[in-house]
Design an enzyme around this catalytic site. Structure first.
Site, short mmCIF file in Angstrom:
data_model
loop_
_atom_site.label_atom_id
_atom_site.label_comp_id
_atom_site.label_asym_id
_atom_site.label_seq_id
_atom_site.Cartn_x
_atom_site.Cartn_y
_atom_site.Cartn_z
N GLY A 182 -0.69 7.89 1.56
CA GLY A 182 -0.09 8.77 2.55
C GLY A 182 1.38 9.03 2.36
O GLY A 182 1.96 9.83 3.09
N TYR A 208 -3.62 9.91 -4.12
CA TYR A 208 -2.43 9.82 -3.28
C TYR A 208 -1.32 10.75 -3.76
O TYR A 208 -0.37 11.01 -3.02
CB TYR A 208 -1.88 8.39 -3.26
CG TYR A 208 -2.85 7.33 -2.81
CD1 TYR A 208 -4.08 7.65 -2.23
CD2 TYR A 208 -2.54 5.98 -2.97
CE1 TYR A 208 -4.96 6.66 -1.84
CE2 TYR A 208 -3.42 4.99 -2.57
CZ TYR A 208 -4.63 5.33 -2.01
OH TYR A 208 -5.50 4.35 -1.63
N GLY A 238 0.84 -1.20 0.00
CA GLY A 238 0.00 0.00 0.00
C GLY A 238 0.87 1.24 0.00
O GLY A 238 1.99 1.23 0.53
N ASN A 269 6.56 -7.60 6.60
CA ASN A 269 5.16 -7.71 6.17
C ASN A 269 4.93 -8.77 5.11
O ASN A 269 3.80 -9.25 4.95
CB ASN A 269 4.65 -6.35 5.67
CG ASN A 269 4.48 -5.34 6.78
OD1 ASN A 269 4.40 -5.70 7.94
ND2 ASN A 269 4.43 -4.06 6.43
N ASN A 282 -14.63 0.93 -1.70
CA ASN A 282 -15.57 1.57 -0.76
C ASN A 282 -17.02 1.51 -1.23
O ASN A 282 -17.82 2.37 -0.89
CB ASN A 282 -15.16 3.03 -0.50
CG ASN A 282 -13.76 3.15 0.05
OD1 ASN A 282 -13.47 2.66 1.13
ND2 ASN A 282 -12.86 3.79 -0.70
N ASP A 315 -0.15 -0.84 -4.91
CA ASP A 315 -1.44 -0.15 -4.93
C ASP A 315 -1.26 1.35 -4.75
O ASP A 315 -0.63 1.79 -3.79
CB ASP A 315 -2.32 -0.70 -3.80
CG ASP A 315 -3.69 -0.06 -3.78
OD1 ASP A 315 -4.63 -0.64 -4.37
OD2 ASP A 315 -3.85 1.03 -3.17
N ARG A 370 -6.15 6.18 19.35
CA ARG A 370 -7.38 6.88 19.72
C ARG A 370 -8.63 6.07 19.34
O ARG A 370 -9.75 6.47 19.61
CB ARG A 370 -7.44 8.26 19.06
CG ARG A 370 -7.52 8.24 17.55
CD ARG A 370 -7.30 9.64 16.98
NE ARG A 370 -7.32 9.62 15.53
CZ ARG A 370 -8.41 9.68 14.79
NH1 ARG A 370 -9.60 9.75 15.37
NH2 ARG A 370 -8.35 9.67 13.48
N LYS A 381 -6.45 4.27 -9.00
CA LYS A 381 -7.87 4.52 -8.79
C LYS A 381 -8.30 5.87 -9.37
O LYS A 381 -7.54 6.84 -9.34
CB LYS A 381 -8.19 4.50 -7.28
CG LYS A 381 -7.70 3.25 -6.58
CD LYS A 381 -7.99 3.26 -5.09
CE LYS A 381 -7.25 2.16 -4.36
NZ LYS A 381 -5.82 2.44 -4.16
N HIS A 395 -12.62 4.95 -6.95
CA HIS A 395 -12.17 5.11 -5.56
C HIS A 395 -13.34 5.18 -4.57
O HIS A 395 -13.29 4.59 -3.50
CB HIS A 395 -11.29 6.36 -5.45
CG HIS A 395 -10.30 6.30 -4.35
ND1 HIS A 395 -9.06 6.88 -4.43
CD2 HIS A 395 -10.34 5.72 -3.12
CE1 HIS A 395 -8.38 6.66 -3.31
NE2 HIS A 395 -9.15 5.97 -2.50
#
Length: 317
Positions: A54, A82, A51, A289, A183, A77, A239, A111, A144
């Site tokens: 960011g 991005y 991925g 990973n 999504n 990806d 959080r 995307k 997307h």
């Protein structure tokens, strides 16, 4: 409803997530061979990818692509949103020039962003992404989000069925080998199925122990649609509710297999027949990973990890 975060907030949040795996307890092989999964159109997708959400347009991502391909990653990806397609393209060019892989060995996803949903905008949008990536085609092109916007971000009245017609055109032209969505819920996917010639090959959605998505995944599988899981380490954002690196239940599973907590979380997704796309620009974490194909979790361990589900999303509510 999408949660719109400032670029600064996004960047800060991604760095929290990226810092999830500071220790590498598992043995790391130099190159790992990642299995592939056949999509409903006959193409094959590697079952784990890198991925890049960011990273931004920074040189780090170029180096990360090199490290990833050297370690065995073949699935990368990205997305127009991005803003890192050019740096990723440089990384792809590097590994091709080095002879590490051939183009056909790689599986590249990008995307379509929300402001290019009109049918006649889709092909030009992909051509623009291809120019940035330095590629003739992508292996997978995704819508997307189902919602369309204007260039200024305000809502646009464009049905995603029209957008899908543009996506079908990218496949017909050979600019995208496979097409899919991201999504989307199952009702939206069923509308596409009922009114279109091509069924989405993939639905990319957020999945991790705090958002397990069992129903959506089951519905996708019943329709022979593969599920790519983004934010696989979402539980590490403090959080939000969810297990931490020190959670005894997951830590005990990791110790049993001689793996890290992060590796167990990736294996959890793989054992659910999902395709996780963990992100990192750290060479050791990139290797860690991918080192998840030499063990499996038991059904009881999968259920135990799923018990953390609170339907909590990192990105929107």
């Amino acid at each position: 409803m999408k949660l719109l975060l400032s670029s600064v907030a996004l960047f800060a949040l991604f760095h929290v997530i990226a810092g999830h795996a500071g220790h590498n307890h598992g043995h790391v092989r130099k190159t790992v061979r990642i299995p592939t999964k056949q999509l409903n159109d006959g193409n094959h997708i590697p079952t784990l990818g890198l991925g890049t959400f960011g990273f931004g347009d920074i040189p780090k991502i170029r180096q990360a692509i090199n490290w990833a391909v050297e370690a065995g990653y073949r699935h990368i990806d990205t997305a127009t949103f991005y803003r890192n397609e050019e740096e990723i393209g440089k990384g792809i060019s590097d590994v091709l020039k080095k002879g590490l892989v051939r183009r056909e060995d790689l599986f590249i996803t990008t995307k379509l962003w929300d402001d290019k949903h009109a049918k006649d905008q889709v092909v030009p949008a992909l051509r623009e992404s291809l120019a940035k990536l330095g590629l003739q085609y992508v292996d997978l092109y995704l819508i997307h989000f189902p919602e369309a916007t204007n260039a200024d971000g305000s809502p646009a009245d464009i049905d995603y069925l029209e957008t899908w017609q543009g996506m079908e055109e990218t496949k017909k032209l050979g600019l995208a080998k496979s097409i899919g969505v991201s999504n989307f819920n199952i009702e939206q996917i069923d509308r596409i199925k009922a009114h279109s010639k091509v069924v989405p090959a993939v639905n990319q959605i957020e999945v991790h122990p705090s958002k397990t998505q069992e129903k959506t995944i089951k519905d996708c599988f019943e329709r022979n649609i593969a599920v790519v899981a983004f934010s696989p380490f979402g539980v590490f954002v403090s959080r939000r509710k969810g297990p931490s690196q020190e959670d005894p239940k997951i830590k005990n599973i990791a110790q049993k297999y001689g793996k890290t907590v992060s590796q167990v979380l990736l294996r959890y997704l793989l054992d659910r027949d999902l395709i996780p796309i963990p992100k990192s620009t750290n060479e050791n974490r990139i290797k860690e990973n991918i080192n998840v194909f030499d063990f499996h979790l038991t059904p009881e361990e999968i259920s135990s990890i799923s018990s953390y589900n609170t339907n909590t999303s990192l990105w929107w509510s």
